[in-house]
Scaffold this motif. Structure first.
Motif, short mmCIF file in Angstrom:
data_model
loop_
_atom_site.label_atom_id
_atom_site.label_comp_id
_atom_site.label_asym_id
_atom_site.label_seq_id
_atom_site.Cartn_x
_atom_site.Cartn_y
_atom_site.Cartn_z
N UNK A 179 18.45 17.38 -16.22
CA UNK A 179 19.79 17.29 -16.78
C UNK A 179 20.32 18.70 -17.05
N UNK A 180 20.07 19.59 -16.12
CA UNK A 180 20.47 20.99 -16.26
C UNK A 180 20.48 21.64 -14.89
N UNK A 181 21.41 22.55 -14.67
CA UNK A 181 21.46 23.28 -13.40
C UNK A 181 20.55 24.50 -13.39
N UNK A 182 20.01 24.86 -14.55
CA UNK A 182 19.22 26.09 -14.63
C UNK A 182 17.73 25.88 -14.72
N UNK A 183 17.25 24.73 -14.27
CA UNK A 183 15.82 24.41 -14.43
C UNK A 183 14.97 24.84 -13.25
N UNK A 239 21.07 14.20 -23.44
CA UNK A 239 19.88 14.60 -22.69
C UNK A 239 20.04 15.99 -22.07
N UNK A 240 21.01 16.74 -22.54
CA UNK A 240 21.23 18.08 -21.98
C UNK A 240 19.98 18.93 -22.12
N UNK A 241 19.58 19.56 -21.03
CA UNK A 241 18.40 20.41 -21.04
C UNK A 241 17.11 19.68 -20.72
N UNK A 242 17.18 18.35 -20.53
CA UNK A 242 15.96 17.57 -20.25
C UNK A 242 15.50 17.79 -18.81
N UNK A 294 15.05 24.35 -22.23
CA UNK A 294 14.78 23.09 -21.55
C UNK A 294 13.66 22.35 -22.27
N UNK A 295 13.73 21.04 -22.22
CA UNK A 295 12.67 20.20 -22.76
C UNK A 295 12.02 19.46 -21.60
N UNK A 296 10.76 19.81 -21.33
CA UNK A 296 10.05 19.22 -20.20
C UNK A 296 9.28 18.00 -20.70
N UNK A 297 9.62 16.83 -20.14
CA UNK A 297 9.00 15.57 -20.52
C UNK A 297 8.30 15.00 -19.30
#
Length: 525
Positions: A96-100, A129-132, A53-56
Motif C-alpha cells: 500500500x505504498x509506492x516506496x516499498x 493501510x497506508x505504508x502496509x 513501512x509496516x511489513x506484515x
C-alpha cells in the motif's frame, strides 16, 4: 517517544549486541552467534530502510487458507491458491505504498511477485493501510525443504507475523515447536488467525479459540490475540483489517518487531553467559601458590641455604619443578575459574592460560633469579681469627703463669698471678667471640633461609599472576562485559499485543516502552 528516539534506542541496542558479538567471538556456539549476527544485521538494515513501512507476513501450514486470506485482505486475486500453491517457494507481496521497492529487494521478493495496491480499489479505506507491505509466505510444513528455508529466512525480517491456522491442524507440533515457541518475547508483533471457522459448529467455536489460547500459553506466549475468521464467507475479515490498520497506525510496530528480534538475540546471548562469575585474582593465586611452591622444593632448598650459612660450606640448587604437580595445579585452576562458564568460554579460558609445560618452565626460570647466598657474616672471619688468637695467647699465658707459680720459672711477684688472670680473660674472650660468631651465623642462616623462601614465593606468585591469573581475568572481564551488553540490549519493556481495538497516534506510543495516551482511545468494532 518519537520515531527518531525509537530509532536511536534500537540503534543503541543493536550496537550493544554487535559489540557483545565481537567480544565473545568464537566463545559462542555457532547457533547463538548466527542468531545474534542475523538479528544485528537485520535490524541495522531495517533501520537503514526506515520504519515508515509496516511489513506484515501471513505464515501458516498447507491448507490453512492464508493465500485466500491474503486475497481477501488485498481485495485482489494474486496469491496462488489451491493446487498451485505448493508448487512455489516464492513470496508474494502487496504494498500500500509506492516506496516499498528497496524494502522488498531486501526481503527478497521477486519483482514479478509484487503488486502495488491502488487507492482506486478501496477508496477512502486505503488510508488506514497506508505504508502496509503484506507478504504471503510459502507453507512452513511443505514437503519441499526450499519452502521452509524461505519462511525461515523471511520471518526475522518482518514487523508483524500473522500465523494462519485451521481447525484441523492448529495444534500441529511442527508449528508450536518449530516456530511459535521461538517467538517468546515477540507477542506484541504477532497475531493468530484461526481460519475456516465456517467449518466449525457455532457451539464449538469459543472452545476452539480457548484451546488455541491455552496452547499459546503452554508455548510461553502471553496475550497473543486469536482472531477467528473465514476467508470463504468473509467472517472476521474486517476485524483482521482493523488489526492491520492498528499495526500501520502504531508506527512502533516495525520498531517493536526489531526490538523483539534484539530481545531474542540478547536472550540467546545471555544463555551463553548465564551468571556473573564470582572470581578474584588474589584469592585464586593464593589457593594455588603453596601447591606450586611445593612442586619446586623451595622450602627444602631454603633450609639447605640456612645450613650452609651456619656451617660455612655447601652450595644448594633448586631442582626442576615436578611436572605432574604443576599440571594438576593448572587443571584445578581451570576447574575453579571456569565452573560457571559455558563450554565455549571454558575452552577460551583453557586456551588463554599457559599450558603445564610453559608454566613449569616459567616457574623454573623465575626461581633461577632467587639468590641462594650461603656466605657467612662479613665479620665472621675476623672474629674467628680474633678468637683463635685470644685462645692461643690465653693458653700460652696459662702455661707461663703455671710455671711461675710452681717456681719453675722465676717471675717476680705478683706477676705470676697477673699472668694467670690475663690468661683467663683471654680464654673467656675467645669463648665469647666464638659464641657470638656462632649466634651471628645462626641468625643470618635463619634470615637467609626466610629470604629465599619469601623471595621464591614472590617470583612463583608473579608467574601464577602472569601465566594464569591475568589471562583468566581478561576472559572473565570479557564474559562480564558481554553479559552487561546483552542485558542492556534486552532489558526494555515491550509494546502491547495488537487486537484491532486500538487507534494509536503516530507519536503517542513507544516502540519499546509502555503505550502512550493514544492506547486509551478505543475504536468502534
Amino acid at each position: 517517544m518519537t520515531t527518531a528516539s525509537h530509532d536511536a534506542t534500537l540503534r543503541a541496542r543493536t550496537e550493544d549486541l554487535a559489540e557483545a558479538l565481537a567480544l565473545a567471538g568464537t566463545r559462542l556456539d555457532r547457533a547463538t552467534a548466527q542468531r545474534v549476527e542475523t538479528a544485528v544485521e537485520g535490524v541495522r538494515r531495517r533501520l537503514e530502510l526506515g520504519v515508515d513501512h509496516t511489513v506484515v507476513a501471513f505464515a501458516g501450514g498447507t491448507g490453512s487458507g492464508k493465500s485466500s486470506l491474503f486475497n481477501k485482505i488485498s481485495r485482489l486475486t494474486f496469491a496462488d491458491v489451491g493446487v498451485k500453491r505448493p508448487t512455489t517457494a516464492r513470496v508474494t507481496s502487496c504494498s500500500w505504498s509506492d516506496g516499498a521497492e528497496p524494502l522488498l529487494d531486501w526481503i527478497g521478493v521477486d519483482r514479478e511477485r509484487r503488486i502495488t495496491h491502488s487507492e482506486d480499489l478501496e477508496g477512502d479505506g486505503a488510508a488506514g493501510l497506508a505504508g502496509l507491505v503484506l507478504l504471503d509466505l510459502p507453507d512452513h510444513d511443505s514437503v519441499e525443504p526450499a519452502h521452509r528455508e524461505v519462511v525461515d529466512r523471511v520471518l526475522p525480517l518482518v514487523d508483524l507475523l500473522v500465523w494462519v491456522v485451521d481447525p484441523q491442524k492448529y495444534a500441529d507440533d511442527a508449528l508450536h515447536t518449530g516456530y511459535l515457541r521461538g517467538q517468546v518475547g515477540s507477542e506484541s508483533s504477532m497475531v493468530l488467525v484461526l481460519n475456516q471457522v465456517d467449518t466449525v459448529p457455532d457451539s464449538q467455536r469459543e472452545n476452539l479459540v480457548e484451546d488455541l489460547g491455552r496452547l499459546l500459553a503452554d508455548d510461553g506466549l502471553a496475550g497473543v490475540h486469536v482472531q477467528p475468521v473465514s476467508a470463504k464467507t468473509g467472517e472476521g475479515i474486517s476485524r483482521v483489517r482493523e488489526i492491520l490498520e492498528e499495526a500501520c497506525a502504531r508506527r512502533s510496530v516495525a520498531a517493536g518487531r526489531a526490538a523483539a528480534e534484539l530481545d531474542g538475540a540478547a536472550a540467546a546471548l545471555l544463555a551463553q553467559t548465564p551468571a556473573d562469575v564470582p572470581w578474584q585474582l588474589d584469592a585464586a593465586v593464593d589457593r594455588e601458590l603453596e601447591p606450586v611452591v611445593g612442586a619446586t622444593g623451595l622450602d627444602a632448598v631454603a633450609s639447605q641455604v640456612g645450613a650452609a650459612v651456619r656451617n660455612g660450606y655447601g652450595m644448594p640448587e633448586l631442582p626442576a619443578p615436578d611436572r605432574d604437580t604443576i599440571a594438576l595445579s593448572r587443571a584445578r585452576w581451570l576447574t575453579r575459574a571456569g565452573a560457571a562458564l559455558r563450554p565455549g568460554w571454558q575452552r577460551s579460558l583453557a586456551e588463554s592460560v599457559s599450558g603445564a609445560d610453559r608454566l613449569r618452565a616459567a616457574v623454573a626460570g623465575a626461581l633461577k633469579g632467587v639468590d641462594l647466598d650461603v656466605r657467612g657474616p662479613a665479620s665472621s672471619r675476623a672474629m674467628r681469627r680474633a678468637a683463635w688468637a685470644a685462645a692461643a695467647a690465653g693458653l700460652l699465658l696459662v702455661v707461663v703463669g703455671t710455671l711461675a707459680v710452681t717456681a719453675v720459672l722465676e717471675v717476680p711477684g705478683p706477676w705470676d698471678q697477673v699472668l694467670l688472670v690475663v690468661a683467663g680473660l683471654l680464654l673467656v674472650t675467645a669463648v665469647v667471640l666464638t659464641v657470638v660468631r656462632v649466634a651471628m651465623r645462626r641468625r643470618l642462616a635463619r634470615r637467609r633461609a626466610a629470604e629465599v623462601a619469601r623471595r621464591g614465593r614472590e617470583v612463583v606468585r608473579e608467574v601464577l599472576v602472569h601465566q594464569l591469573g591475568e589471562p583468566t581475568q581478561r576472559v572473565l572481564v570479557d564474559h562480564r562485559r558481554v553479559r552487561e551488553l546483552a542485558r542492556s540490549a534486552r532489558d526494555l519493556p515491550s509494546s502491547r499485543p495488537l487486537t484491532g481495538a486500538l487507534r494509536l497516534p503516530t507519536e503517542g506510543t513507544s516502540s519499546t516502552g509502555a503505550p502512550g495516551e493514544g492506547d486509551r482511545a478505543t475504536a468502534s468494532t
